[in-house]
Design an enzyme around this catalytic site. Structure first.
Site, PDB file in Angstrom:
ATOM      1  N   GLU A  76       0.827  -1.210   0.000  1.00 43.02           N
ATOM      2  CA  GLU A  76       0.000   0.000   0.000  1.00 43.02           C
ATOM      3  C   GLU A  76       0.869   1.271   0.000  1.00 43.02           C
ATOM      4  OE1 GLU A  76      -3.587   0.696   0.062  1.00 43.02           O
ATOM      5  OE2 GLU A  76      -3.345  -1.201  -0.969  1.00 43.02           O
ATOM      6  N   TYR A 103      -4.376   4.488   6.120  1.00 40.28           N
ATOM      7  CA  TYR A 103      -3.617   3.272   6.458  1.00 40.28           C
ATOM      8  C   TYR A 103      -2.222   3.342   5.824  1.00 40.28           C
ATOM      9  CZ  TYR A 103      -2.061  -1.588   6.037  1.00 40.28           C
ATOM     10  OH  TYR A 103      -1.315  -2.735   6.065  1.00 40.28           O
ATOM     11  N   LYS A 107       1.413   3.598   7.672  1.00 41.14           N
ATOM     12  CA  LYS A 107       2.412   2.546   7.436  1.00 41.14           C
ATOM     13  C   LYS A 107       3.719   3.122   6.903  1.00 41.14           C
ATOM     14  CE  LYS A 107       0.878  -1.600   8.537  1.00 41.14           C
ATOM     15  NZ  LYS A 107       1.652  -2.569   9.327  1.00 41.14           N
TER      16      LYS A 107
HETATM   17  N1  GDD Z   1     -12.469  -5.283   1.141  1.00 36.92           N
HETATM   18  C1  GDD Z   1     -13.119  -5.166  -0.021  1.00 36.92           C
HETATM   19  N2  GDD Z   1     -14.469  -5.398  -0.067  1.00 36.92           N
HETATM   20  N3  GDD Z   1     -12.418  -4.809  -1.127  1.00 36.92           N
HETATM   21  C2  GDD Z   1     -13.103  -4.719  -2.296  1.00 36.92           C
HETATM   22  C3  GDD Z   1     -14.474  -4.966  -2.402  1.00 36.92           C
HETATM   23  C4  GDD Z   1     -15.204  -5.316  -1.220  1.00 36.92           C
HETATM   24  O1  GDD Z   1     -16.415  -5.541  -1.231  1.00 36.92           O
HETATM   25  N4  GDD Z   1     -14.842  -4.822  -3.705  1.00 36.92           N
HETATM   26  C5  GDD Z   1     -13.742  -4.494  -4.393  1.00 36.92           C
HETATM   27  N5  GDD Z   1     -12.681  -4.419  -3.548  1.00 36.92           N
HETATM   28  C6  GDD Z   1     -11.315  -4.040  -3.936  1.00 36.92           C
HETATM   29  C7  GDD Z   1     -10.732  -2.918  -3.074  1.00 36.92           C
HETATM   30  O2  GDD Z   1     -11.232  -1.652  -3.499  1.00 36.92           O
HETATM   31  C8  GDD Z   1      -9.237  -3.114  -3.345  1.00 36.92           C
HETATM   32  O3  GDD Z   1      -8.875  -2.468  -4.545  1.00 36.92           O
HETATM   33  C9  GDD Z   1      -9.102  -4.638  -3.555  1.00 36.92           C
HETATM   34  O4  GDD Z   1     -10.441  -5.136  -3.719  1.00 36.92           O
HETATM   35  C10 GDD Z   1      -8.431  -5.367  -2.398  1.00 36.92           C
HETATM   36  O5  GDD Z   1      -9.058  -4.982  -1.188  1.00 36.92           O
HETATM   37  P1  GDD Z   1      -8.715  -5.715   0.209  1.00 36.92           P
HETATM   38  O6  GDD Z   1      -8.903  -7.170   0.087  1.00 36.92           O
HETATM   39  O7  GDD Z   1      -9.522  -5.003   1.257  1.00 36.92           O
HETATM   40  O8  GDD Z   1      -7.152  -5.495   0.407  1.00 36.92           O
HETATM   41  P2  GDD Z   1      -6.198  -4.212   0.190  1.00 36.92           P
HETATM   42  O9  GDD Z   1      -5.412  -4.450  -1.062  1.00 36.92           O
HETATM   43  O10 GDD Z   1      -6.939  -2.947   0.308  1.00 36.92           O
HETATM   44  O11 GDD Z   1      -5.227  -4.311   1.452  1.00 36.92           O
HETATM   45  C11 GDD Z   1      -4.711  -5.572   1.937  1.00 36.92           C
HETATM   46  O12 GDD Z   1      -3.443  -5.829   1.405  1.00 36.92           O
HETATM   47  C12 GDD Z   1      -2.419  -4.878   1.785  1.00 36.92           C
HETATM   48  C13 GDD Z   1      -1.127  -5.256   1.083  1.00 36.92           C
HETATM   49  O13 GDD Z   1      -0.590  -6.408   1.538  1.00 36.92           O
HETATM   50  C14 GDD Z   1      -4.686  -5.476   3.478  1.00 36.92           C
HETATM   51  O14 GDD Z   1      -4.374  -6.749   4.009  1.00 36.92           O
HETATM   52  C15 GDD Z   1      -3.655  -4.465   3.938  1.00 36.92           C
HETATM   53  O15 GDD Z   1      -3.570  -4.490   5.357  1.00 36.92           O
HETATM   54  C16 GDD Z   1      -2.289  -4.837   3.322  1.00 36.92           C
HETATM   55  O16 GDD Z   1      -1.328  -3.897   3.702  1.00 36.92           O
END
Ligand code: GDD
Length: 317
Positions: A76, A103, A107
Site C-alpha cells: 500500500e 492506512y 504505514k
Molecule cells: N475489502 C473489499 N471489499 N475490497 C473490495 C471490495 C469489497 O467488497 N470490492 C472491491 N474491492 C477491492 C478494493 O477496493 C481493493 O482495490 C481490492 O479489492 C483489495 O481490497 P482488500 O482485500 O480489502 O485489500 P487491500 O489491497 O486494500 O489491502 C490488503 O493488502 C495490503 C497489502 O498487503 C490489506 O491486508 C492491507 O492491510 C495490506 O497492507
C-alpha cells in the site's frame, strides 16, 4: 501469552523487558484500508506510532544488539502510481512511495521509523514490504475471503447473490504461508535490510471472482459497466453445485468504493529470491483452491445445521 496494546508504551516496554525477546514480529495494525478512512487518527496511532513504541522500548531497555525486529510494511506504500514502477513494470525496493489511504500514510511512518532506528542505533530492524497475502484464515471483510465465502454459500444454495465494490482493481495475491516463511527468513539474514515479497503476477477482482466460481464448476459472464455491472451463471459442470443458468450472482455496490483507490499492484521479489533463496510454493490458483476447499467445508456445516433445524421443526409439527 501477555496482554498488550500498541497504543500503550509502558505496557509494551514491560512485556519486552519480561520476555527479553530474540525476535519481534510487529504484525499489529488496524489493517483494513477502507476502514482507515473512517478511523484515521486511530490508525495513525496504532500503525504508525505503535511501531515507534516497539523500537523505542527495545532501545530504552538496551536490547538493540539482542532483539531483531520485523516490521510489517506493505505494498500500500506504493499507492499503485503507474509512473513509479521500475523499467520492467514492477514495484521493487527502490520504487518511490505514494500512499493513498490513512492506512498507507500511517504505514509509511512505520517504514521510515524502522529504517531510521536501524541507521541511528545500529539495530537489526527490517521492513518486509509484503504484497497482498491470503489464506483460509483471511479476515472475512477482505475481498478474497469475502468472495470465497459468498461463492461457497451461493453454490450450496445458502445465499442468493453478493455485492462488491471496484471490480477493476488489480492485486498481486500470494499465499500467506509463503510470506510468513519469508518474514522469518528476513530476521535470519546476515544484514538488516528491506525486502519486497510478491508473486510478480497481478489479477483483477473480477477475474478472482470467476476463478473462485470455477473452483465449484460454475462459469460466469459479466454484463454492464461500472455500477451497473453484474455477473450471471452460464454453466454448471459439477453435479453437487447446480444453479439456474442466467442466475444473477453478483452486483456492484458503490458503498464499497474507496475515496482514493490503489488501482494496480504488482511486485518484483527478485531480491528476496536471489539473496535469501526464497522460493514460493503457491500460486494464485493453488491459493484459491485452498481457500475455496476450506470455505465449502465450512458452509456445508451450515447446511447440516439448517437440515437438522428443519427436521426438528417437522417433528414438532
Ligand atoms: N475489502 C473489499 N471489499 N475490497 C473490495 C471490495 C469489497 O467488497 N470490492 C472491491 N474491492 C477491492 C478494493 O477496493 C481493493 O482495490 C481490492 O479489492 C483489495 O481490497 P482488500 O482485500 O480489502 O485489500 P487491500 O489491497 O486494500 O489491502 C490488503 O493488502 C495490503 C497489502 O498487503 C490489506 O491486508 C492491507 O492491510 C495490506 O497492507
Amino acid at each position: 501469552m501477555h496482554y498488550g496494546d500498541l497504543t500503550d508504551a509502558m505496557n509494551l516496554t514491560r512485556i519486552i523487558q519480561e520476555c527479553q525477546p530474540d525476535e519481534i514480529y510487529n504484525l499489529g495494525a488496524m489493517s483494513h484500508v477502507a476502514v482507515s478512512f473512517d478511523t484515521p487518527e486511530y490508525v495513525g496511532n496504532v500503525d504508525g506510532l505503535g511501531t515507534l513504541r516497539i523500537l523505542e522500548a527495545v532501545r530504552i531497555l538496551g536490547l538493540e544488539k539482542k532483539t531483531r525486529i520485523y516490521q510489517a510494511s506493505t505494498s500500500e506504500l506504493y499507492g499503485g502510481m503507474p509512473e513509479n514502477k521500475n523499467d520492467k513494470g514492477f514495484y521493487d525496493e527502490s520504487s518511490p512511495f505514494y500512499p493513498r489511504s490513512p492506512y498507507g500514510v500511517a504505514k509509511i511512518y512505520g517504514f521510515w521509523i524502522t529504517k531510521n532506528y536501524r541507521e541511528a542505533y545500529d539495530m537489526f530492524a527490517c521492513n518486509g514490504i509484503l504484497f497482498n497475502h491470503e489464506s483460509p484464515r483471511r479476515g472475512e471483510t477482505f475481498v478474497t475471503r469475502k468472495i470465497t465465502r459468498a461463492v461457497s454459500k451461493i453454490a450450496l444454495g445458502l445465499q442468493d447473490k453478493f455485492y462488491l465494490g471496484n471490480l477493476e482493481a488489480q492485486r498481486d495475491w500470494g499465499h500467506a504461508k509463503d510470506y510468513v516463511r519469508m518474514m522469518w527468513m528476513i530476521l535470519q539474514a546476515d544484514q538488516p535490510e528491506d525486502w519486497v515479497i510478491a508473486t510478480g503476477v497481478t489479477t483483477t477482482v473480477r477475474d478472482f471472482v470467476s476463478m473462485a466460481f470455477n473452483q465449484v464448476g460454475i462459469s460466469l459472464e459479466f454484463k454492464g459497466e461500472g455500477v451497473d455491472e453484474k455477473a450471471y451463471v452460464t454453466a454448471c459442470s459439477k453435479q453437487e453445485f447446480q444453479l439456474a443458468i442466467g442466475k444473477e450472482v453478483l452486483s456492484v455496490d458503490p458503498t464499497y468504493f474507496r475515496p482514493t483507490e490503489v488501482d494496480l499492484l504488482i511486485g518484483d521479489p527478485s531480491k528476496a529470491k536471489n539473496k535469501l533463496g526464497w522460493v514460493p510454493e503457491h500460486d494464485l490458483a493453488s491459493e484459491l483452491k485452498d481457500m475455496m476447499a476450506s470455505d465449502v467445508e465450512l458452509m456445508k456445516k451450515d447446511v447440516t445445521l439448517l437440515n437438522a433445524g428443519h427436521e426438528i421443526l417437522k417433528q414438532s409439527e
